[in-house]
Design an enzyme around this catalytic site. Structure first.
Site, PDB file in Angstrom:
ATOM      1  N   ASN A   1       0.783  -1.205   0.014  1.00  0.00           N
ATOM      2  CA  ASN A   1      -0.184  -0.070  -0.028  1.00  0.00           C
ATOM      3  C   ASN A   1       0.958   1.330   0.128  1.00  0.00           C
ATOM      4  O   ASN A   1       1.414   1.590   1.017  1.00  0.00           O
ATOM      5  CB  ASN A   1      -0.891  -0.235   1.248  1.00  0.00           C
ATOM      6  N   TRP A   2       1.014   1.871  -1.040  1.00  0.00           N
ATOM      7  CA  TRP A   2       1.868   2.980  -1.229  1.00  0.00           C
ATOM      8  C   TRP A   2       1.257   4.317  -0.669  1.00  0.00           C
ATOM      9  O   TRP A   2       2.097   5.396  -0.705  1.00  0.00           O
ATOM     10  CB  TRP A   2       2.317   3.128  -2.723  1.00  0.00           C
ATOM     11  N   LYS A   3       0.094   4.300  -0.362  1.00  0.00           N
ATOM     12  CA  LYS A   3      -0.450   5.575   0.338  1.00  0.00           C
ATOM     13  C   LYS A   3      -0.233   6.593  -0.728  1.00  0.00           C
ATOM     14  O   LYS A   3      -0.319   6.526  -2.024  1.00  0.00           O
ATOM     15  CB  LYS A   3       0.078   5.767   1.781  1.00  0.00           C
TER      16      LYS A   3
ATOM     17  N   HIS B   1      -9.501   1.121   4.465  1.00  0.00           N
ATOM     18  CA  HIS B   1      -8.256   1.251   5.275  1.00  0.00           C
ATOM     19  C   HIS B   1      -8.474   2.134   6.526  1.00  0.00           C
ATOM     20  O   HIS B   1      -9.408   3.214   6.374  1.00  0.00           O
ATOM     21  CB  HIS B   1      -7.162   1.760   4.537  1.00  0.00           C
TER      22      HIS B   1
ATOM     23  N   GLU C   1      -6.836   4.626   7.734  1.00  0.00           N
ATOM     24  CA  GLU C   1      -6.424   6.036   7.378  1.00  0.00           C
ATOM     25  C   GLU C   1      -7.748   6.618   6.651  1.00  0.00           C
ATOM     26  O   GLU C   1      -8.077   7.807   6.712  1.00  0.00           O
ATOM     27  CB  GLU C   1      -5.452   6.293   6.596  1.00  0.00           C
TER      28      GLU C   1
ATOM     29  N   GLU D   1      -5.604  -5.432  10.326  1.00  0.00           N
ATOM     30  CA  GLU D   1      -4.576  -4.305  10.324  1.00  0.00           C
ATOM     31  C   GLU D   1      -4.622  -3.401  11.870  1.00  0.00           C
ATOM     32  O   GLU D   1      -5.663  -2.470  11.805  1.00  0.00           O
ATOM     33  CB  GLU D   1      -4.629  -3.064   9.271  1.00  0.00           C
TER      34      GLU D   1
ATOM     35  N   GLY E   1       2.448   1.916  10.611  1.00  0.00           N
ATOM     36  CA  GLY E   1       3.460   3.040  10.652  1.00  0.00           C
ATOM     37  C   GLY E   1       4.076   3.204  11.884  1.00  0.00           C
ATOM     38  O   GLY E   1       4.948   4.327  12.035  1.00  0.00           O
TER      39      GLY E   1
ATOM     40  N   SER F   1       3.365  -2.422  10.274  1.00  0.00           N
ATOM     41  CA  SER F   1       4.689  -2.458  10.356  1.00  0.00           C
ATOM     42  C   SER F   1       5.282  -3.933  10.016  1.00  0.00           C
ATOM     43  O   SER F   1       6.170  -4.474  10.634  1.00  0.00           O
ATOM     44  CB  SER F   1       4.916  -2.068  11.828  1.00  0.00           C
TER      45      SER F   1
ATOM     46  N   GLY G   1       2.691  -1.349   4.158  1.00  0.00           N
ATOM     47  CA  GLY G   1       2.910   0.153   3.751  1.00  0.00           C
ATOM     48  C   GLY G   1       4.345   0.406   3.526  1.00  0.00           C
ATOM     49  O   GLY G   1       5.030   0.520   2.572  1.00  0.00           O
ATOM     50  N   GLY G   2       5.020   1.074   4.616  1.00  0.00           N
ATOM     51  CA  GLY G   2       6.421   1.632   4.596  1.00  0.00           C
ATOM     52  C   GLY G   2       7.152   0.668   4.004  1.00  0.00           C
ATOM     53  O   GLY G   2       8.197   0.875   3.056  1.00  0.00           O
TER      54      GLY G   2
HETATM   55  P1  PGA Z   1       2.761   0.076   7.610  1.00  0.00           P
HETATM   56  O1  PGA Z   1       1.325   0.392   6.722  1.00  0.00           O
HETATM   57  O2  PGA Z   1       3.235  -1.278   6.869  1.00  0.00           O
HETATM   58  O3  PGA Z   1       3.584   1.324   7.070  1.00  0.00           O
HETATM   59  O4  PGA Z   1       2.563  -0.197   9.011  1.00  0.00           O
HETATM   60  C1  PGA Z   1       0.511  -0.765   6.464  1.00  0.00           C
HETATM   61  C2  PGA Z   1      -0.747  -0.237   6.189  1.00  0.00           C
HETATM   62  O5  PGA Z   1      -1.255   0.873   6.410  1.00  0.00           O
HETATM   63  O6  PGA Z   1      -1.526  -0.825   5.232  1.00  0.00           O
END
Ligand code: PGA
Length: 280
Positions: free
Chosen positions: A12-14, A110, A112, A189, A195, A235, A256-257
């Protein structure tokens, strides 16, 4: 993981990687991908290991084209898609627009989107139902906050999110025949792990995933629940992905990251492939 369900590593590149950076990502993925072990290549070729990324809208086409140019078998999906197929929704995009360009994965719910953009269980469900009906593969996210976990409400929160947010079956008895269960993927999640570097332990992930699968069995059927892929997100890194994938109910990762760098994305795919082959 479970051989019959396969494994999905989804990035997930956000709001990262514009078109230029997306092309560079694909170009730089070629090297690490060419060094994947024979076991990982076999897992991708015929054992159900899939790789996927969700770039921002403006980078979707560049990402897909560049993967295709290099022959990289990585799917591309959209991070947020409206439930209606067209209409007066300034700033939104629809399923048919994505289909026209050949995209067939969407991400829904998600945390966010829930935290910052007013997404609710009800709108999650509307999106997921519409996207599935339109033929998309859907990754639907759920998960508790830190306060909810500390208050012992994890299962109650997941139960609420699943009861209110899961799409309804298309028609009783039809879901398996339609391959519907194969197109819905859940992602657990925990919000406190996203994050933050605070990954859930494999034991915490497995406990939640087993609960989610049991709820899906109640809501749908044991047969559909047994086939459902449930990803862990929060994470995930190349260092911790093996321990998570060794849990019987963890069928991949939503990352994500650590998905933003080609080397670490490829490293997670490599680990998944090697774990899958080792279990055969
Ligand atoms: P993260 O993000 O791996 O940076 O914790 C995961 C996500 O939000 O899908």
């Amino acid at each position: 993981m479970n051989a019959a369900r396969g494994v999905l590593i989804a990035g997930n590149w956000k709001m990262n990687h514009g078109p230029k950076a997306a092309r560079e990502f694909a170009d730089s993925l070629v090297g690490p991908w060419s060094r994947l072990s024979p076991a990982a290549c076999a897992a991708i070729a015929d054992r159900g290991l899939q790789a996927l990324v969700f770039p921002p809208f403006l980078s979707l086409a560049a990402t897909k084209d560049e993967f295709a140019k290099h022959g990289l078998p990585v799917s591309v999906g959209a991070q947020n898609v409206h439930w209606d197929e067209k209409g007066a929704y300034t700033g939104e995009i629809s399923g048919p627009m994505l289909k026209e360009l050949g995209f067939d994965w969407t991400l829904v719910g998600h945390s966010e989107r829930r935290q910052h953009f007013g997404e609710t269980d009800a709108t999650v469900r509307k999106r997921a139902e519409s996207h599935l009906k339109q033929g998309f593969r859907v990754v639907l996210c759920i998960g508790e906050t830190r306060a909810e976990r500390e208050a012992g409400q994890t299962e109650a929160v997941l139960e609420r999110q699943l009861t209110q947010g899961l799409p309804a079956l298309p028609e009783a008895g039809q879901a398996l025949a339609l391959g519907w269960g194969d197109r819905l993927v859940l992602a657990y999640e925990p919000v406190w792990a996203i994050g933050t570097g605070l990954t859930a332990t494999p034991a915490q992930a497995e406990e939640a995933h087993a609960f989610v699968r049991a709820e899906a069995a109640k809501r749908y059927s044991p047969a559909i629940a047994a086939k459902l892929q449930i990803l862990y997100g929060g994470s995930v890194t190349p260092e911790n992905v093996a321990g998570l994938l060794d849990c019987p109910n963890v069928d991949g990762g939503l990352v994500g990251g650590a998905s933003l760098k080609p080397e670490s994305f490829a490293a997670m795919v490599a680990t998944a492939g090697e774990r899958m082959s080792a279990r055969r």
